[in-house]
Structure formats: structure tokens, C-alpha cells
Design an enzyme around this catalytic site. Structure first.
Site, PDB file in Angstrom:
ATOM      1  N   GLN A 259     100.638  51.242  60.898  1.00  0.00           N
ATOM      2  CA  GLN A 259      99.742  51.507  59.758  1.00  0.00           C
ATOM      3  C   GLN A 259     100.404  51.087  58.464  1.00  0.00           C
ATOM      4  O   GLN A 259      99.792  50.452  57.608  1.00  0.00           O
ATOM      5  CB  GLN A 259      99.380  52.999  59.653  1.00  0.00           C
ATOM      6  N   HIS A 262     100.212  47.567  56.869  1.00  0.00           N
ATOM      7  CA  HIS A 262      98.936  47.021  56.392  1.00  0.00           C
ATOM      8  C   HIS A 262      98.908  46.844  54.881  1.00  0.00           C
ATOM      9  O   HIS A 262      98.361  45.866  54.367  1.00  0.00           O
ATOM     10  CB  HIS A 262      97.775  47.959  56.763  1.00  0.00           C
ATOM     11  N   GLU A 327      91.576  58.544  59.736  1.00  0.00           N
ATOM     12  CA  GLU A 327      90.877  57.395  60.310  1.00  0.00           C
ATOM     13  C   GLU A 327      91.277  57.236  61.784  1.00  0.00           C
ATOM     14  O   GLU A 327      90.433  57.109  62.656  1.00  0.00           O
ATOM     15  CB  GLU A 327      91.266  56.151  59.499  1.00  0.00           C
ATOM     16  N   HIS A 328      92.570  57.225  62.045  1.00  0.00           N
ATOM     17  CA  HIS A 328      93.104  57.113  63.407  1.00  0.00           C
ATOM     18  C   HIS A 328      93.899  58.371  63.730  1.00  0.00           C
ATOM     19  O   HIS A 328      94.768  58.758  62.957  1.00  0.00           O
ATOM     20  CB  HIS A 328      94.071  55.935  63.529  1.00  0.00           C
ATOM     21  N   ASP A 361      92.797  48.476  67.826  1.00  0.00           N
ATOM     22  CA  ASP A 361      92.591  47.442  66.805  1.00  0.00           C
ATOM     23  C   ASP A 361      92.071  46.151  67.412  1.00  0.00           C
ATOM     24  O   ASP A 361      91.406  45.363  66.734  1.00  0.00           O
ATOM     25  CB  ASP A 361      93.916  47.120  66.091  1.00  0.00           C
ATOM     26  N   GLU A 415      51.657  72.933  46.488  1.00  0.00           N
ATOM     27  CA  GLU A 415      52.534  72.040  45.730  1.00  0.00           C
ATOM     28  C   GLU A 415      51.822  71.369  44.555  1.00  0.00           C
ATOM     29  O   GLU A 415      52.413  70.532  43.857  1.00  0.00           O
ATOM     30  CB  GLU A 415      53.163  70.988  46.665  1.00  0.00           C
ATOM     31  N   HIS A 420      46.703  64.736  47.778  1.00  0.00           N
ATOM     32  CA  HIS A 420      47.238  64.993  49.117  1.00  0.00           C
ATOM     33  C   HIS A 420      46.245  65.865  49.896  1.00  0.00           C
ATOM     34  O   HIS A 420      45.879  65.549  51.034  1.00  0.00           O
ATOM     35  CB  HIS A 420      48.593  65.712  49.034  1.00  0.00           C
TER      36      HIS A 420
END
Lengths: 432, 432
Positions: A259, A262, A327-328, A361, A415, A420
Site C-alpha cells: 500500500q 502507491h 479500503e482493504h 489487485d 399535503e 394530485h
């Protein structure tokens, strides 16, 4: 030296909370610049793209065309190492097989009243994939972004990739060919995002843009969101490794560094119940750091954001893992499934001692585009669903309208929505 | 007078393209203001909320507490008309039943190599629903936003709603009670979004924010996206009605007006193959407009954005419908399913002559939170999936790593990622 946190220290909660909120990205405010570029591409189309490419990529479209020709793709495919080609094919096959299982089923049914209800899934009509240039131009990411779109049935898949002086990594082009991408353009940055969202003379707009990019690309994606769909805004990558002492410290050190290499903003965290084991991993990290070609990047990441957290027992790790929302998440213990069952937030789990995250990966088959920066609390990795959308279906006959209509009229009236109410009432009492 | 477009006119393509890109919202640039408010709430927490509520809602938290007490909910529930209460219960029941079918299944399997792969779904840990105040404070929207979260299994559901002088529509509170909302706060605007995203002394942060709001709320949601998840950025509502001559013009006029009364930026479009029928609908719209309490709003919407498109035959409508990508699409023809099958882009289909869109707003069971402003090209209505996230799972043993590892090493090396390669290689050749 990574930071050390001890779960049993008095100041743990305070230090852990501070650790969680540490910013790992310079939040460059590139908003204004990105918006100006977008407005310019909207106004001037191809002419603007030509100017930006000359300026940022030293690329002149009078010499190298904006669009990559099919022959260029074939040539790139032929030029790469056969072992790389084989590995890309193996990866593509596994990714496709796994993602086919994600295809949603339509669900159209009649309820007890005889009302037809349903959900119908269709592919998005056209998508654009942003592929970064330079150091982060990864063929694996092309496969991970394009194959789920292909599996979803997207009829038109477009890639944009910045091409410094016209050059694109041939492995990226080979991956695009393997994935069956339809169009590739040599453009990047906010201008490429603008072209995909709004179109130019050369580029027909798409309906959704995915893929990672730098701060300008991220700002541009945030800005065009609404005109087109976007995937997540990707941040620097991170891994959390939960490990007992029965692991080889060298193996886990390698995972942490995978990691760290990166990006200087990447983050690697080890949680262990054995401080001695933690120290052994730390020593192994220091040893291996020296061997890496990206040693500087990995060192900075490990120094600034790396962490070793010591806990009294691994079973109590779940609440910490949920707050980190990695993430991982590697779980290198004897019974990783038991611990996984207690953890809610993680982009992806890698279970056992023989599943380094790196397999995921490339060739695991699952997607490597995963939620970063704690966003696994609310979002998921890239999937086939990201390239599809669902329409709901409703069908009533006169009887069903008689059964449900009055309640609709009551709520519409409550409402304050007269029209409607009328739109139902007029069908219930056609005489009125 | 709505705009008329004739598919067979020479200038149709040009006029239709212009029609599609007409902006229906004043794009107020409230970004700067929203960001300042967010920064202030982050810095000063409850104190900032107190000041903004006093300023914008004439509400003093020293007199009416920020958090709605359970007794207030019970009192509101008891105070509303029994017919409204019954209608809310009917709606809630149908919404729940329909949304239960959307619950995704985990998919964990072993492939031919013996690799374990999987997708595991979990609920988001906490979500915040923004409920508008004033004219657009709809109990139906509370049900539509909260029930899917409940079905997803979200353990903590929070509502924020601006309360002018402390007052909240009792039907909104009753709907919150029926849906099983956990916490309700009397705050609104960008400050409420900030409180949900970052937390204050009183409010624990959530992981995702959904629900519609004004320009400030939309800008704030866009800004906090990343820190928390958000749903779509909602714009003004629209309906497309595709109808042959065998319809009562009054019925369809009522359907068109049901959209128009929402907002001056709402849009109602009729496509028909019979110009005379189109004129009859237009006349009916003009007649009914006079009867509405929101006549001014509906008139402005119909005048500025309403449209009647005449086509030579309805079968050829699909490409137009796909470009309009309507939030709501009514098909009032003899065989609506056949036409639906040809259309890719629509938030929701309402089929046949007895399915006014309004049924879907309240008691159909499907969700009424749907993609507006042509975003049905790339997004879907609100569903249970919006309140869940997926983690992927990968598990290899030594054999599987031997089978897949070398390809991972090849690709990592090709991408220049040494530590990636090492993290696999070190397990393949433990001696080295």
C-alpha cells in the site's frame, strides 16, 4: 517509524480519534481552475481540448490524432511481453466471471390486490472511463473499470487518457483491447471530464464517468455530477492488517509496503495482540523499504501515516476496524471468518495467511476499485450495478385503483396538492 | 400555453435539442454561503446551530429543544385525522412489502481453483434524512426515505427538519413515528447537513444523508459528499405522458397538472400521435388550472416548461423518451408493455390508463424518490440498496496462491510496483 497506539493506554481514545481524522491529502483547492476549464470546453469544444493538450501534455493533435486508431491498439497488444498479455487475459477472464454473478434480476410481480409492481434493470447507454497517465497508468485498472461495464451490457465504453507527447502505456492499450473498449481519446485532466460530460465536435457525451484521477479530475467530476453520473471520488489507498503472532513478519511487512508504495498519502495499519510481533513487523518494514524502487514514496507514507495498534485480544478489534473502515482489510488469523462476521465496514476482506491484498489487485476476480478514506462506511467497491440503473414499474386496473385510490386522495389532500388528488379522483368518479 | 413540437417538422431536431437543455432551475450560486455555514458548524457545533435556527427559523432552542421528544411524536400521531393516519399506515405497509423484495443476497462461493470469492451486504450504520419544512414538508416523503432504511436494517435513522418557530407538520411527525425513526432534530438548511456529516455536541454524525432540500441543502450535500455518502441531488420534478387518442383528455390533463403544481420549475410533457387529442388535453389543462389552489405555480410551470409533442406513430416514441429520460413516465396506450420494452431511460413507468403517477407518490408501494432532470440516464430511484454497502471477500490457500500468484507478480512488475510483487513472491518462495 510508524505511529504506535496501545488500546490499553489511558489516552488511546483521544489518540485514535485524532489518528482517524488525520488528512492524508493536500486539499488543493483546484475547484476554480477546474470549473474554468469545464466552462471553456463547453464553450469552445475541440479547440479548447487542442489547446489544453498542447499546454499540459505537450501533445499537438495536428501531429498525433486525438482518437486512438484501432491499429494502434493492435500494435500495442502485439508489442507487450507475452507473459504480461497472458496475465492480462487471465485477470480479464477471472474478473468477468466474478462480475457476471453481480448481474441483477428484474423483479416484476403481481401483489394480492392485483397491482403489478416491478424493478427493471437496464445498462447505462454510454460510460466514460478516466485512466490516469504517467506513473499511475495501470492496465489492471482498465480491466477493473471496463469489464464490469461490458458485463452490464453498456453499448458504448469510452476511455480518456492523458498522453504525454502522444505516448500511452502500451499495456494500458492492450488491456483496453482485451476489455473491448469502443473509443479511446488522448486527453486528460478536467478538460477530458468536461468533454465526456458535455461532448465536443469529436466526442459524443456519455451518461456516466468512472475512474480515478488527480485533484483536477476529482474536482471536475464533482462539478459535472448531476449532468452525468460519477463513481466515488477516489482518495489515497489504505490497508488494515489484523494479525496474530503466528505470521511471518516479512510477509505482513510486504503487504503493508504494497500500500505504502502507491502514494505518499497511502496508509498501512497493523493491528496485533502481540507487541513483540508488532516490533518484528516494523523491523521487517524498515529492512524491505531499502529494497524498493519506490522507496522514497513508501518511506514517506509509512513515516507519516503508518500505524501499529496493539490490542489485548484480537476479538475486540471489530469496533476499531469499523471506525477505520479500511479500503482493504486483511485478516491473518486462525479463524478469519469469525472476526469478519463482527466487522461491518470494509471495502474488501482478504482472509487467511495466503491472501495478500495484491492478489485482489490483479487476478482474484473481485474488483480493485474500492472505497477509500473511510467511505466503506457508506459505499461499496465498483460493481456491475454501477453501470446499470433500475426503473420501477406500476400498473393498476380499475379495481386496483378503486382499492388504493381513496388513500392516495386523502394523502394528497393532506399535503395540499389539489391536482394530485384530482388526478386520482377524476378516474374514481368519471361523472364529476 | 405549453410549447408544441412536431416530430415531422423540419426544425424538430433543433427545437427538441434546445428543449432538452432548457434549465428549469435558477442556478443560484449558494456554494460559498453553504461552505461558510458548514465550516462554522464544524468549528462551533451546537452554538452555531442555535444561532442559525434563531436567524433562519425564528426558533430559540432555549424555549423549544433542538431534539423532538418521544411525547411530541405521540401527540402528533394522536392529533392527525384518523383517515390520514389510516392512509399513512396503508402506504407504509405497501412500501415496506415492496422494498423487502429489494434486499440483496450475499453471494459467497468457491471457484474451480478453490478460491473463495464473495459479496457480503451490510446496512449502513447510521443515516440522516433531510425533510424540508414549509410547503414541501411531505409525510409521504418521510415514509419513502425512512422505510427503505428500516428494511435495510440501518440501526440508527435520524431526521432533520427545519421548524419555523418550533412548529413541524404533525403529519410529518406521525409518518416518522410509523416509519420507526430514532431521532428527530428541529434544524434545517446547510447547518443541518453539516451537523449530520460532522456531528455536534448534541448530534452524533451519520454515515449517509438522503432526502431533498433547497439550493443551500443541495450545495451542502455536494460539499460533504466524501465525508458522508449522499443520495442524488434532487431537482424539480417532471412527468412524460405518452398517450393515444383513446384516453379521456381530462384524466391526462389532471396528471400533467399534478406535476406542474409541485414547483414553477416542474415539467409536464405529453407525447401523442393525434394533434386533435393534444389540443383537447391542452384545453382541459387550461380549464382545470383555474380550479387549483396552487394555480399560480402550476400555470407558470405549464407555461414555461410544459410541452406537447406530436409524433406520426407512438411506436417511434422510444428514442425521444430515452433522450427526455423522464423521472415519471406514464404510458396510456392499449399495449404499454410493448412500448416500455423499447425504452431504456425512465425513473418509473406507470402503465395503462388507470395508473396515474400520483398512485406511485403515495400508496403504490414503489418509491417516489426518483431521478430528475434527465438523470434517469444513469441513476435509479431510492431503494434498499442505497442504505446498504457491499464488501468483497477473497480467500486463497497455498495451492490457490501458487496457481494465481505468478500472474499477479507479472502484472505488478509490469506496473513498476515492487512491493506488490514482493508481497506475493515472498509467499511463493519463502526461502528467498
Amino acid at each position: 517509524m510508524a505511529i504506535w497506539l496501545d488500546r490499553q493506554a489511558d489516552d488511546f481514545e483521544q489518540r485514535f480519534a485524532a489518528f482517524l481524522t488525520t488528512k492524508r491529502e493536500a486539499s488543493e483547492d483546484v475547484n476554480v481552475a477546474a470549473r474554468a476549464i469545464i466552462a471553456d470546453v463547453v464553450a469552445r469544444g475541440d479547440v479548447a481540448l487542442k489547446e489544453y493538450s498542447l499546454k499540459f501534455d505537450a501533445l499537438d493533435f495536428d501531429r498525433v490524432p486525438m482518437r486512438v486508431a484501432p491499429e494502434d491498439l493492435d500494435a500495442a497488444y502485439a508489442s507487450i511481453e507475452p507473459s504480461v498479455r497472458d496475465a492480462l487475459h487471465l485477470a480479464a477472464e477471472r474478473i468477468e466471471k466474478h462480475h457476471r454473478r453481480q448481474l441483477p434480476k428484474d423483479d416484476i410481480y403481481e401483489d394480492a390486490l392485483g397491482v403489478t409492481l416491478g424493478s427493471r434493470w437496464t445498462a447505462i447507454e454510454a460510460v466514460g472511463l478516466y485512466v490516469p497517465g504517467g506513473m499511475a497508468s495501470y492496465p489492471s485498472s482498465v480491466l477493473m473499470n471496463a469489464i464490469p461495464a461490458k458485463v452490464a451490457g453498456v453499448p458504448r465504453i469510452v476511455i480518456v487518457v492523458p498522453a504525454r507527447e502522444g505516448t500511452i502505456n502500451p499495456a494500458v492499450l492492450a488491456a483496453a483491447k482485451i476489455a473491448g473498449v469502443d473509443e479511446i481519446y488522448r486527453i486528460g485532466g478536467a478538460q477530458a471530464v468536461a468533454a465526456l460530460a458535455y461532448g465536443t465536435e469529436t466526442i459524443t457525451p456519455v451518461a456516466k464517468i468512472t475512474g480515478p484521477g488527480n485533484a483536477f479530475v476529482a474536482a471536475a467530476k464533482r462539478h459535472v455530477f448531476g449532468t452525468v453520473g460519477i463513481d466515488m471520488i477516489a482518495g489515497p489507498s489504505e490497508v488494515l492488517v489484523i494479525a496474530d503472532r503466528d505470521n511471518d513478519p516479512d510477509w505482513l511487512a510486504a503487504d503493508l509496503l504494497a500500500q505504502a508504495e502507491h502514494d505518499t498519502g497511502a496508509q498501512s495499519i497493523l493491528i496485533t495482540d502481540d507487541a513483540d510481533f508488532g516490533r518484528a513487523v516494523e523491523a521487517a518494514v524498515e529492512r524491505q523499504l531499502k529494497l524498493l524502487s519506490r522507496s522514497e514514496t513508501a518511506s514517506a507514507s509509512w513515516r507519516d501515516f503508518g500505524a501499529i495498534i496493539v490490542v489485548p485480544d484480537l476479538e475486540a478489534t471489530a469496533p476499531l476496524a469499523d471506525r477505520i473502515a479500511a479500503e482493504h482489510l486483511e485478516i491473518a488469523t486462525a479463524d478469519p471468518e469469525a472476526l469478519m462476521a463482527k466487522i461491518r465496514n470494509a471495502g474488501a476482506f482478504f482472509l487467511g495467511r495466503h491472501t495478500p491484498e495484491v492478489v485482489g489487485d490483479y487476478v482474484g476476480g473481485s474488483n480493485h476499485v474500492l472505497p477509500t478514506a473511510r467511505s466503506a462506511r457508506f459505499s461499496s467497491g465498483l460493481s456491475v450495478l454501477d453501470y446499470m440503473k433500475r426503473s420501477s414499474i406500476l400498473k393498476l386496473g380499475t379495481e386496483q385503483l378503486r382499492a388504493l385510490g381513496p388513500a392516495a386522495v386523502t394523502l394528497a389532500t393532506c399535503e395540499g396538492l389539489d391536482a394530485h388528488a384530482r388526478s386520482v379522483a377524476i378516474r374514481l368518479n368519471p361523472g364529476e
